[in-house]
Scaffold this motif. Structure first.
Motif, PDB file in Angstrom:
ATOM      1  N   GLU A 133       0.855  -1.204   0.000  1.00  0.00           N
ATOM      2  CA  GLU A 133       0.000   0.000   0.000  1.00  0.00           C
ATOM      3  C   GLU A 133       0.880   1.239   0.000  1.00  0.00           C
ATOM      4  O   GLU A 133       0.555   2.246  -0.631  1.00  0.00           O
ATOM      5  N   GLU A 134       2.003   1.205   0.688  1.00  0.00           N
ATOM      6  CA  GLU A 134       2.760   2.434   0.934  1.00  0.00           C
ATOM      7  C   GLU A 134       3.417   3.020  -0.320  1.00  0.00           C
ATOM      8  O   GLU A 134       3.639   4.227  -0.383  1.00  0.00           O
ATOM      9  N   ARG A 293      -1.622  16.682  -4.170  1.00  0.00           N
ATOM     10  CA  ARG A 293      -2.938  16.156  -3.786  1.00  0.00           C
ATOM     11  C   ARG A 293      -3.930  17.310  -3.678  1.00  0.00           C
ATOM     12  O   ARG A 293      -3.557  18.450  -3.366  1.00  0.00           O
ATOM     13  N   GLY A 362      -3.857   8.475   1.082  1.00  0.00           N
ATOM     14  CA  GLY A 362      -4.509   7.486   0.228  1.00  0.00           C
ATOM     15  C   GLY A 362      -4.665   6.186   0.999  1.00  0.00           C
ATOM     16  O   GLY A 362      -3.896   5.921   1.931  1.00  0.00           O
ATOM     17  N   HIS A 387       3.710   8.145   9.609  1.00  0.00           N
ATOM     18  CA  HIS A 387       4.890   8.047   8.726  1.00  0.00           C
ATOM     19  C   HIS A 387       6.100   8.567   9.494  1.00  0.00           C
ATOM     20  O   HIS A 387       6.954   9.263   8.981  1.00  0.00           O
TER      21      HIS A 387
HETATM   22  O1  HGY Z   1       0.713   8.108   0.452  1.00  0.00           O
HETATM   23  C1  HGY Z   1      -0.290   7.824   1.099  1.00  0.00           C
HETATM   24  O2  HGY Z   1      -1.204   8.631   1.224  1.00  0.00           O
HETATM   25  C2  HGY Z   1      -0.405   6.470   1.769  1.00  0.00           C
HETATM   26  O3  HGY Z   1       0.229   6.519   3.004  1.00  0.00           O
HETATM   27  N1  HGY Z   1       0.173   5.429   0.963  1.00  0.00           N
END
Ligand code: HGY
Ligand code: MN
Ligand code: MN
Length: 417
Positions: A133-134, A293, A362, A387
């Motif tokens: 996902e990351e 974004r 996301g 993060h």
């Molecule tokens: O990038 C993002 O929004 C998610 O952490 N992948």
């Protein structure tokens, strides 16, 4: 069976917390975070642990060709499409214990609670975790769920390489998670994802539950500036082709564009490679990431046009070679009203304080929303930080979000009559 007042069932918050702490040991970092990069040996260990827990809870496990894993609890009516919950267990290099991991283990806790209470649902329930996902080690972001939703092909994903030149296809088979199932050929009746907010809004407002109404759209680019390596001493300033100086102009503009499209405009440069990266050599080439974004297509399109125009203008003015390639994209994603309501009803049932939320991050739910009704549940994280190895969350908030997930899932799966 089902003689329990399903209105009142609640999860076991301690068991959820303990499983989060157990999974966090895999890739634990000295600062208290987790580094469990997609398709690494640690990712394999995490996958093995979680699927082991799923089997111990009586779930049947299937894997698809991009390594997405589905753990299924039978319902009374197997012909109904499953109500799916989940998230991801790969992390950022300086990731935390909760990003992604919470949504998967909250799903497992929902299953464990239904088992404890002897509740049979009408539709099957599934807990899923999605590959990469990351998007940190391999691009595109949200890779497994994106292949599942047909946003990009399996071949495109398999060919993606990390900075060491290792490919997704090779790494996925090395860790033994290339499944048989064709990605996407797996019915989804509805999808819910519980996640920490990864921002400060809920904590600042003193709310326990974020009822997520939608997710910002995202554009990722790779930008490469090519100049000429030369000696830092003898080369006069006016005669340099300094790739880094030109790259920094584009990096500054990335942030300036985000400020021009408030309040949800976001612009980030997080990845930079400088060649040859030697203190007395004028950089000949710089490769860097651009992450833009925003909350609607108009603004996101305008930001896209502006960064491309700026790159073109800068190339002309500087005479250096500059390329910009889009490497990930998904439009802003509103969630289905019925799922949003199921989340707010779940919070109401427990009397949790709540507020609507837009996700800046996301999530795999974005791609699931293309295939089925989808919704998300946010809980606060400490100081809104994610993060980051210091990422933290309160057990009571994680438990609350899991209770809401349980009831949103029951709302959609129905109880066997
Ligand atoms: O990038 C993002 O929004 C998610 O952490 N992948
Ligand atoms: Mn996440
Ligand atoms: Mn993340």
């Amino acid at each position: 069976m089902n003689d329990v007042d399903s209105e009142r069932i609640a999860v076991n918050g301690q068991r959820l917390w303990d499983s989060l702490m157990e999974l966090a040991k895999i890739g634990a970092t000295p600062k208290g975070g987790v580094c469990r990069l997609a398709l690494s040996d640690l990712d394999k260990q995490g996958r093995d642990l979680v699927t082991g827990w799923g089997k111990a809870a009586g779930l049947s496990v299937t894997t698809d060709k991009i390594g997405n894993v589905f753990m299924r609890r039978a319902g009374k009516n197997p012909s109904l499409p499953p109500i799916v919950c989940g998230s991801h267990i790969d992390t950022q290099p300086t990731g935390g214990k909760f990003d992604g991991n919470y949504g998967v283990l909250a799903g497992l806790e929902v299953v464990r609670t239904l088992n404890d209470k002897g509740i049979q649902t009408d539709a099957p329930i599934e807990v899923a975790f999605w590959t990469n996902e990351e998007g940190s080690r391999f691009v595109p972001v949200m890779m497994g769920s994106g292949v599942f939703a047909g946003a990009f092909t399996l071949e495109h994903a398999y060919a993606a390489k990390d900075v060491a030149g290792k490919s997704v296809g090779d790494e996925l088979s090395r860790i033994g998670y290339v499944g048989d199932e064709e990605p996407g050929k797996h019915p989804i009746g509805a999808y819910f994802e519980a996640h920490i907010e990864q921002g400060p809004v809920l904590e600042d407002a003193g709310k326990t539950i974020g009822v997520v109404t939608g997710v910002l759209g995202l554009c990722w680019y790779d930008c490469v500036v090519t100049g000429m390596e030369a000696h830092a001493g003898p080369t006069p300033m006016a005669l340099r082709k300094d790739a880094l100086q030109i790259a920094t102009k584009i990096m500054q503009e990335t942030v300036a564009i985000a400020h021009r499209y408030p309040p949800y405009g976001r612009g980030t440069v997080g990845f930079v490679q400088c060649f040859p990266n030697s203190r007395n050599v004028i950089p000949g080439q710089v490769k860097f990431s651009i992450d833009l974004r925003n909350v609607d297509n108009e603004r996101l399109d305008a930001m896209d046009k502006e960064i491309r125009a700026f790159v073109e203008k800068t190339a002309k003015e500087s005479g250096l070679g500059i390329t910009i390639e889009q490497v990930s994209y998904f439009p802003p994603c509103p969630f289905e009203k019925g799922c949003v309501e199921a989340v707010s009803n779940g919070a109401k049932r427990f009397g949790y304080s709540m507020m609507d939320a837009v996700s800046g991050a996301g999530h795999d739910a974005v791609y699931m929303a293309r295939l089925a009704p989808a919704g998300m549940i946010f809980v606060p994280c400490k100081d809104g930080i994610s993060h980051n190895e210091i990422e933290d969350a309160k057990p009571e908030h994680l438990e609350a979000g899991c209770n809401v997930l349980l009831h949103a899932m029951l709302d959609r799966a129905g109880l066997a009559k």
